[in-house]
Design an enzyme around this catalytic site. Structure first.
Site, short mmCIF file in Angstrom:
data_model
loop_
_atom_site.label_atom_id
_atom_site.label_comp_id
_atom_site.label_asym_id
_atom_site.label_seq_id
_atom_site.Cartn_x
_atom_site.Cartn_y
_atom_site.Cartn_z
N HIS A 473 24.00 19.05 -41.83
CA HIS A 473 23.78 18.88 -40.40
C HIS A 473 22.44 19.42 -39.89
O HIS A 473 21.97 19.03 -38.82
CB HIS A 473 24.91 19.57 -39.63
CG HIS A 473 25.23 18.93 -38.32
ND1 HIS A 473 24.27 18.37 -37.50
CD2 HIS A 473 26.41 18.74 -37.68
CE1 HIS A 473 24.85 17.89 -36.41
NE2 HIS A 473 26.14 18.09 -36.49
N TYR A 589 33.74 21.24 -25.64
CA TYR A 589 32.38 20.87 -26.05
C TYR A 589 32.36 19.38 -26.33
O TYR A 589 33.14 18.88 -27.15
CB TYR A 589 32.01 21.65 -27.30
CG TYR A 589 30.61 21.45 -27.85
CD1 TYR A 589 29.68 22.47 -27.82
CD2 TYR A 589 30.22 20.24 -28.44
CE1 TYR A 589 28.41 22.32 -28.35
CE2 TYR A 589 28.96 20.07 -28.96
CZ TYR A 589 28.06 21.10 -28.92
OH TYR A 589 26.79 20.93 -29.44
N THR A 602 20.41 17.72 -29.25
CA THR A 602 21.67 17.58 -28.53
C THR A 602 21.74 18.54 -27.35
O THR A 602 20.98 19.49 -27.25
CB THR A 602 22.86 17.88 -29.46
OG1 THR A 602 22.75 19.22 -29.95
CG2 THR A 602 22.92 16.90 -30.62
#
Length: 771
Positions: A473, A589, A602
């Site tokens: 990630h 979230y 993001t």
């Protein structure tokens, strides 16, 4: 052995007459072709750099300006307003080039034309940057576009009409703005108000006020200074502190997975499917290198940042004791492969030629047919990447810093990507709902040692030809991998194809040397570390509950009939489902992107709002009329859409507070408010999966060509991770994760609540659901 054959590229012998060299023509041919290929890439990068640097201009536009300048002079019209004559005065006089007045005039006009052209490009780029800084279009209702926005859209389209390359807009994208502290504090307090009791809220409000008045002004000054200096004031700190400094295992905690097409099968021949897909991936990499990919455009008009794509291939996360680093190489000509406890190196080029799918199928089939056993310690070696980062860093330093261990590790870490050839078969059977969950778990963690979790991504191939991805990630977010995955699956299905027997099209080249088996010498001490990492990873995997399902009653089509955003519809349904599941609300979230800004990644949308909780409470009471519930739902939906737009346009809450916290740590300033905010658990972490970013095929014409999306592990030990993909007009896929060790969560139970919540909300609007 392949390496033995390669070692005899040239030979020499010593004779009484001197040294006699015997050169291999084949080897020299490959060296020559490799060199040609390397120089081609350099020239392409230089050309792309020039074209990207002058966008929205072009070399042709320079020629037009030059011809116009020269032509006007012959018509006795001075469009330079005396500048050409002024330039001519400063040209040195003498023999040769500057001998005739005509030559001096032409050179002066060329200089003027170049200066005018470059000035025009600078003006257009600054104008485009100014236009892209306007985000009012996002807040206007569909069908109610203002005249100002219409004029703005025309201007943007005119300035970006010429076919852009992947990175053409990068320098024209605006910088992510730093929100004001009062605005962030106000939005933060509004987000936690429905979650806190009156006494707790008053305490938090007091902390926030104290922070805003005393501590924040100093921190904000440093942050604004960084925003002036850096390309993006968030992204580098986000990558370092959220990802690279994390010491817990990547598996489940950070990496995520993506699924294959689940309703169709192109072939069941494992090696053939892999041959096509690997070829498609390298084709995509070639397009990436040449910038021959169109930037993703919001509303088919506004460009999004493409910088995350740069590290898609040839990238590995290298473990460190305190922090990891991302190693990215400009080029890699092989992939690393794992099968039945053995590691292989497979070349994807022959000289300068990219291997065709049938060649790659042959190479992968050779690995599948290889009967050799794993070397001592080799089988579970990849468990090191699944355990703690500090332990892996120490083992790498102790046991993989020299000799053949280093050479073999380099072969993996310098590969374009990692390929896992599994012996098991997984796929989605619509008649067996559990099959999708088993498929997801196999992709997310496998058996804890058959994925190289450090690679930018691992391509996973099951025995039945089904595929999937496991992705690290730190280097990028999920939509970036989604772009590649859509291209690959579309290319595999609609461009490459298979023979009637399920093999790749074409004939293999039998001269190709077989894949190279990587060699290891792993001592018992290292094997003990490997086993320890494996046990850590296995405990983590065994504790993960994953429930994946396809919601069939409706999809985007019916939600649109309710005149609301599909994402808001699902998010409010998740709030209703969570309250029914846990009897309370929680900090939620939802990932949003900030790629409208340069190097944006993001932002968080805090989906649990006062409006959504009011709707949920009214639904739970069961005494409200449908019309009243509809009004409450629309208020919650409009609030959610507004928050999502604010997050996308740089007015989010969490990235600003995160950066203020980082600054406070650098300055040695303690802030009780920031410490509390950053420690709040996200018990419901959600994300919508992007799809159809590129138009490889018409989904209406091929409705069964659907990927099921992907998923990730829960963020909190007593929370849920929910990933969903609104897969077209008639279906939604959900991936729900939790931990068995938590007595408060149950992924399957939560999934049932989600189903019912979706149906209940649809019923409010009297929408007819197809049976």
């Amino acid at each position: 052995m392949a390496e033995a054959h390669q070692a005899v590229a040239f030979q020499f012998t010593v004779t009484p007459d001197g040294v006699d060299f015997r050169l291999s023509r084949e080897a020299l041919k490959h060296i020559y072709l490799s060199g040609i290929n390397s120089w081609k890439k350099r020239l392409i990068r230089i050309k792309n750099g020039i074209l990207r640097g002058v966008y929205p201009g072009s070399p042709t536009s320079w020629l037009v300006v030059a011809v116009a300048t020269v032509g006007s002079s012959y018509c006795n019209v001075d469009i330079s307003m005396g500048m050409v004559c002024h330039i001519q005065k400063y040209l040195p006089e003498g023999s040769g080039t500057y001998q005739t007045p005509q030559s001096r005039a032409l050179i002066s006009m060329a200089i003027f034309s170049t200066a005018a052209w470059m000035t025009g490009i600078f003006f257009f780029r600054q104008t485009l940057k100014w236009l892209l800084s306007y985000h009012g279009w996002m807040f206007e209702m569909h069908g109610r576009t203002s005249r100002f926005t219409k004029v703005w859209a025309i201007c943007v389209r005119l300035l970006s009409s010429r076919r852009p390359m992947l990175y053409s807009f990068q320098t024209s994208l605006p910088k992510l703005p730093v929100p004001t502290v009062p605005a962030t504090i106000q939005r933060y307090l509004a987000s936690v108000h429905p979650l806190l009791g009156e006494e707790e809220y008053n305490r938090m409000e007091k902390l926030a006020k104290e922070f805003q008045e005393n501590t924040a002004p100093r921190l904000q000054k440093y942050l604004i200074l960084k925003s002036w200096w850096a390309t993006n004031y968030v992204s580098d700190w986000w990558e370092e502190y959220i990802y690279l400094r994390g010491r817990s295992p990547l598996m489940v905690n950070s990496n995520y997975y993506a699924m294959d097409f689940v309703l169709i099968k192109n072939t069941e021949v494992q090696a053939a499917r892999l041959g096509n897909v690997v070829h498609a991936m390298i084709t995509y990499r070639r397009k990436l290198d040449r910038e021959d990919i169109k930037p993703v455009m919001a509303m088919n008009l506004v460009p999004m940042c493409s910088y995350q794509m740069e590290r898609m291939f040839n990238t590995t996360r290298i473990p460190g004791k305190d922090t990891d680093i991302l190693q990215h190489l400009a080029e890699s000509r092989h992939v690393a492969v794992y099968h039945k406890g053995r590691f292989f190196k497979v070349w994807i080029y022959e000289g300068s030629r990219l291997l065709q799918p049938r060649d790659l199928e042959m190479q992968f089939q050779r690995i599948l047919d290889d009967p050799s056993p794993p070397q001592p310690g080799e089988e579970k070696l990849a468990a090191l990447t699944a355990g703690g980062r500090t332990e892996w860093a120490q083992a790498r330093q102790d046991f993989f810093s020299s000799g053949k261990n280093k050479a073999s590790l380099d072969a993996i870490e310098r590969a374009a990507f990692f390929v896992a050839l599994d012996e098991e078969s997984y796929s989605y059977d619509p008649e067996d709902e559990a099959s999708l969950s088993f498929y997801g778990k196999a992709l997310l963690h496998g058996n804890c040692y058959n994925r190289w979790f450090d690679k930018s991504f691992t391509l996973i191939s099951f025995k039945n030809g089904q595929l999937g991805l496991n992705t690290e990630h730190a280097w990028a977010d999920a939509p970036i991998m989604g772009h590649l995955w859509e291209f690959v699956l579309g290319t595999d299905s609609f461009h490459l194809g298979y023979t009637k027997t399920g093999h790749c099209v074409g004939d293999p080249s039998p001269r190709l040397p077989p894949p190279q088996r990587l060699q290891w010498s792993i001592p018992e001490q290292c094997q003990a570390v490997i086993e320890s990492s494996y046990q850590v990873a296995k405990t983590l995997a065994d504790d993960l509950e994953l429930y994946c399902f396809q919601f069939l009653p409706f999809g985007k089509g019916l939600i649109k009939k309710c005149r609301t955003s599909p994402d808001a519809f699902v998010q409010i349904a998740l709030q209703l489902a969570h309250f029914r599941d846990r009897g309370k609300f929680c900090l939620t979230y939802e990932a949003s992107m900030t790629r409208l800004f340069r190097e944006g990644r993001t932002e968080t949308v805090r989906s649990c709002t006062s409006e959504s909780t009011a709707f949920v409470q009214a639904m739970m009471k069961g005494s409200h009329k449908k019309s009243e519930l509809q009004i409450l739902f629309r208020k919650a939906s409009e609030k959610h859409q507004n928050m999502y737009r604010l997050a996308m346009t740089g007015s989010g809450i969490d990235r600003h507070l995160f950066c203020l916290y980082v600054v406070s740590k650098y300055l040695g300033v303690d802030s009780p408010f920031l410490a509390e905010v950053l420690s709040e658990p996200w018990r419901l972490s959600t994300s919508q999966i992007a799809q159809f970013q590129i138009h490889m095929f018409d989904p209406n014409k091929y409705p069964n060509h659907l990927g099921a999306g992907g998923g990730f592990g829960p963020v909190a030990d007593d929370g849920y991770g929910v990933s969903y993909m609104i897969a077209g007009e008639k279906t939604i896929f959900f991936h729900i994760s939790s931990k068995f060790s938590s007595s408060e969560t149950n992924a399957q139970r939560f999934g049932k609540h989600i189903r019912q919540a979706l149906l209940d909300i649809a019923d409010l609007f009297n929408c007819k659901i197809d049976s």
